[in-house]
Motif scaffolding. Structure first.
Motif, PDB file in Angstrom:
ATOM      1  N   THR A  89     -11.414  28.658  26.592  1.00  0.00           N
ATOM      2  CA  THR A  89     -11.948  28.546  25.333  1.00  0.00           C
ATOM      3  C   THR A  89     -10.761  28.279  24.347  1.00  0.00           C
ATOM      4  N   ALA A  90     -10.672  27.466  23.684  1.00  0.00           N
ATOM      5  CA  ALA A  90      -9.490  27.065  22.676  1.00  0.00           C
ATOM      6  C   ALA A  90      -9.822  25.784  21.879  1.00  0.00           C
ATOM      7  N   VAL A  91      -8.746  25.657  20.742  1.00  0.00           N
ATOM      8  CA  VAL A  91      -8.522  24.158  20.348  1.00  0.00           C
ATOM      9  C   VAL A  91      -7.717  23.502  21.367  1.00  0.00           C
ATOM     10  N   TYR A  92      -8.071  22.353  21.659  1.00  0.00           N
ATOM     11  CA  TYR A  92      -7.216  21.467  22.519  1.00  0.00           C
ATOM     12  C   TYR A  92      -6.642  20.458  21.737  1.00  0.00           C
ATOM     13  N   TYR A  93      -5.353  20.221  21.962  1.00  0.00           N
ATOM     14  CA  TYR A  93      -4.604  19.155  21.084  1.00  0.00           C
ATOM     15  C   TYR A  93      -4.169  18.247  22.035  1.00  0.00           C
ATOM     16  N   CYS A  94      -4.039  17.145  21.624  1.00  0.00           N
ATOM     17  CA  CYS A  94      -3.362  15.811  22.263  1.00  0.00           C
ATOM     18  C   CYS A  94      -1.859  15.679  21.582  1.00  0.00           C
ATOM     19  N   ALA A  95      -0.945  15.490  22.479  1.00  0.00           N
ATOM     20  CA  ALA A  95       0.497  15.232  21.972  1.00  0.00           C
ATOM     21  C   ALA A  95       1.292  14.108  22.673  1.00  0.00           C
TER      22      ALA A  95
END
Length: 120
Positions: A89-95
């Motif tokens: 569980t988390a906020v997933y970020y694309c980079a």
């Protein structure tokens, strides 16, 4: 101007699957990565992929459960997440960047994030 837009997050039960997408526009980003940030924790590396897709790197915590891929014709990178656990569980970020690795400081371009919640 570079834009990265994530989608595909949501609520899923433990053991379930989700597939995240990240659409890129503005310039070619040869290395793409996924990071995540849980409440009260630092942003951490999840996975990265080279331009050709031949080189992928995974955090130990997701190895064997997550798979990163990309479709350069669509300027999109994906993160298939299987056997999800509550600790995912988390906020997933694309980079993205010309050259990136496993450190957040190696990426200049970031999406806004998508929430993934895994219930037990």
């Amino acid at each position: 101007q570079v834009q990265l837009v994530e989608s595909g997050g949501g609520l899923v039960q433990a053991g379930g699957s989700l597939k995240l997408s990240c659409a890129a526009s503005g310039r070619t980003l040869y290395t793409m990565g996924w990071f995540r940030q849980a409440p009260g924790k630092e942003r951490e590396f999840v996975a990265s992929i080279s331009w050709s897709g031949s080189s992928t790197v995974y955090a130990n915590s997701v190895k064997g459960r997550f798979a990163i891929s990309r479709d350069n014709a669509k300027n999109t990178v994906y993160l298939q997440m299987n056997s999800l656990k509550p600790e995912d569980t988390a906020v997933y970020y694309c980079a993205g960047d010309i050259r990136g690795g496993t450190n957040i400081h190696e990426y200049d371009y970031w999406g806004q994030g998508t929430q993934v919640t895994v219930s037990s």
